[in-house]
Design an enzyme around this catalytic site. Structure first.
Site, PDB file in Angstrom:
ATOM      1  N   ASP A  79     -25.439 -15.237  43.648  1.00 49.44           N
ATOM      2  CA  ASP A  79     -26.877 -15.446  43.536  1.00 49.44           C
ATOM      3  C   ASP A  79     -27.363 -14.712  42.284  1.00 49.44           C
ATOM      4  O   ASP A  79     -27.014 -13.540  42.077  1.00 49.44           O
ATOM      5  CB  ASP A  79     -27.587 -14.901  44.774  1.00 49.44           C
ATOM      6  CG  ASP A  79     -29.080 -15.187  44.753  1.00 49.44           C
ATOM      7  OD1 ASP A  79     -29.437 -16.370  44.845  1.00 49.44           O
ATOM      8  OD2 ASP A  79     -29.858 -14.226  44.628  1.00 49.44           O
ATOM      9  N   ASN A  87     -37.572 -17.768  35.149  1.00 43.80           N
ATOM     10  CA  ASN A  87     -38.323 -19.026  35.053  1.00 43.80           C
ATOM     11  C   ASN A  87     -39.791 -18.774  34.729  1.00 43.80           C
ATOM     12  O   ASN A  87     -40.387 -19.482  33.917  1.00 43.80           O
ATOM     13  CB  ASN A  87     -38.204 -19.818  36.356  1.00 43.80           C
ATOM     14  CG  ASN A  87     -36.914 -20.596  36.442  1.00 43.80           C
ATOM     15  OD1 ASN A  87     -36.294 -20.922  35.440  1.00 43.80           O
ATOM     16  ND2 ASN A  87     -36.488 -20.884  37.650  1.00 43.80           N
ATOM     17  N   ASP A  96     -32.684 -23.186  33.147  1.00 43.27           N
ATOM     18  CA  ASP A  96     -31.589 -24.168  33.143  1.00 43.27           C
ATOM     19  C   ASP A  96     -30.439 -23.700  32.253  1.00 43.27           C
ATOM     20  O   ASP A  96     -29.266 -23.861  32.599  1.00 43.27           O
ATOM     21  CB  ASP A  96     -32.092 -25.531  32.665  1.00 43.27           C
ATOM     22  CG  ASP A  96     -32.993 -26.219  33.672  1.00 43.27           C
ATOM     23  OD1 ASP A  96     -33.091 -25.740  34.822  1.00 43.27           O
ATOM     24  OD2 ASP A  96     -33.615 -27.239  33.288  1.00 43.27           O
ATOM     25  N   GLU A 122     -30.450 -21.209  42.427  1.00 41.13           N
ATOM     26  CA  GLU A 122     -29.697 -20.264  41.608  1.00 41.13           C
ATOM     27  C   GLU A 122     -28.511 -19.681  42.373  1.00 41.13           C
ATOM     28  O   GLU A 122     -28.015 -18.620  42.056  1.00 41.13           O
ATOM     29  CB  GLU A 122     -30.601 -19.143  41.079  1.00 41.13           C
ATOM     30  CG  GLU A 122     -30.989 -18.096  42.090  1.00 41.13           C
ATOM     31  CD  GLU A 122     -32.185 -18.441  42.966  1.00 41.13           C
ATOM     32  OE1 GLU A 122     -32.564 -17.571  43.750  1.00 41.13           O
ATOM     33  OE2 GLU A 122     -32.735 -19.542  42.886  1.00 41.13           O
TER      34      GLU A 122
END
Length: 180
Positions: A79, A87, A96, A122
């Site tokens: 993770d 983000n 991304d 993620e």
């Protein structure tokens, strides 16, 4: 006489139309098959990373269960820490690129026998079924990600990850099937 002269021209015209229609049919069939293969790929894989998605990963695991495993297997969950902050601060395109960077590092770190999956936003999973030291592998992965920096525009983005590892030894086929 007139019919005898028209017949070869009529036959030739029909032949040309048939060749034209068959050419179009063959091209359409080829495009349909390519589209079907692309659909099957996207049905089983994550479009951004190219890794298996959950569905594809589960299918691959079932396929492997039928073949059997070595004495020892490993399963990891990875993770990305504070990914929402990346983000929010740099934008989803930067996020991304981070995901792609993580995948690249995973593939460079692990051997070719590893099966990867983008489990969620993620979150990634990997199934290890080789003779390497899994704990060493995972630590190397964590270290490689920790030292990696994504240059995105004017920013250098650094992320860390949390990784969980489960190692199973000498499991029977029956016990492995229960994991499904």
């Amino acid at each position: 006489d007139e019919f005898m002269l028209r017949f070869p021209f009529f036959y030739l015209a029909c032949l040309l139309i048939d060749i034209f229609v068959e050419t179009i049919r063959a091209k359409t069939q080829k495009l349909l098959l390519e589209s079907e293969e692309r659909y099957k790929y996207l049905y089983r894989h994550d479009a951004l990373t190219g890794l298996y998605n959950r569905y594809g990963f589960n299918l691959k695991m079932k396929e492997l269960l039928k073949k059997g495993y070595p004495d020892r297997v490993g399963y990891l969950i990875l993770d990305i820490d504070n990914f929402k902050t990346v983000n929010d601060q740099y934008g989803h395109q930067a996020g991304d690129e981070i995901l792609k960077m993580i995948v690249k590092i995973m593939k460079e770190t692990f051997c070719e026998h590893t099966i990867y999956c983008r489990w969620g936003g993620e979150e990634f999973t990997a199934f290890l079924h080789c003779q390497h030291d899994y704990l060493e592998y995972v630590e190397k992965l964590r270290h490689n990600i920790d030292k990696a920096v994504l240059c995105y525009g004017d920013h250098n983005i650094h992320v860390t990850v949390s990784i969980g590892l489960c190692v199973a030894k000498n499991m029977s086929q029956h016990e492995l099937r229960k994991l499904e």
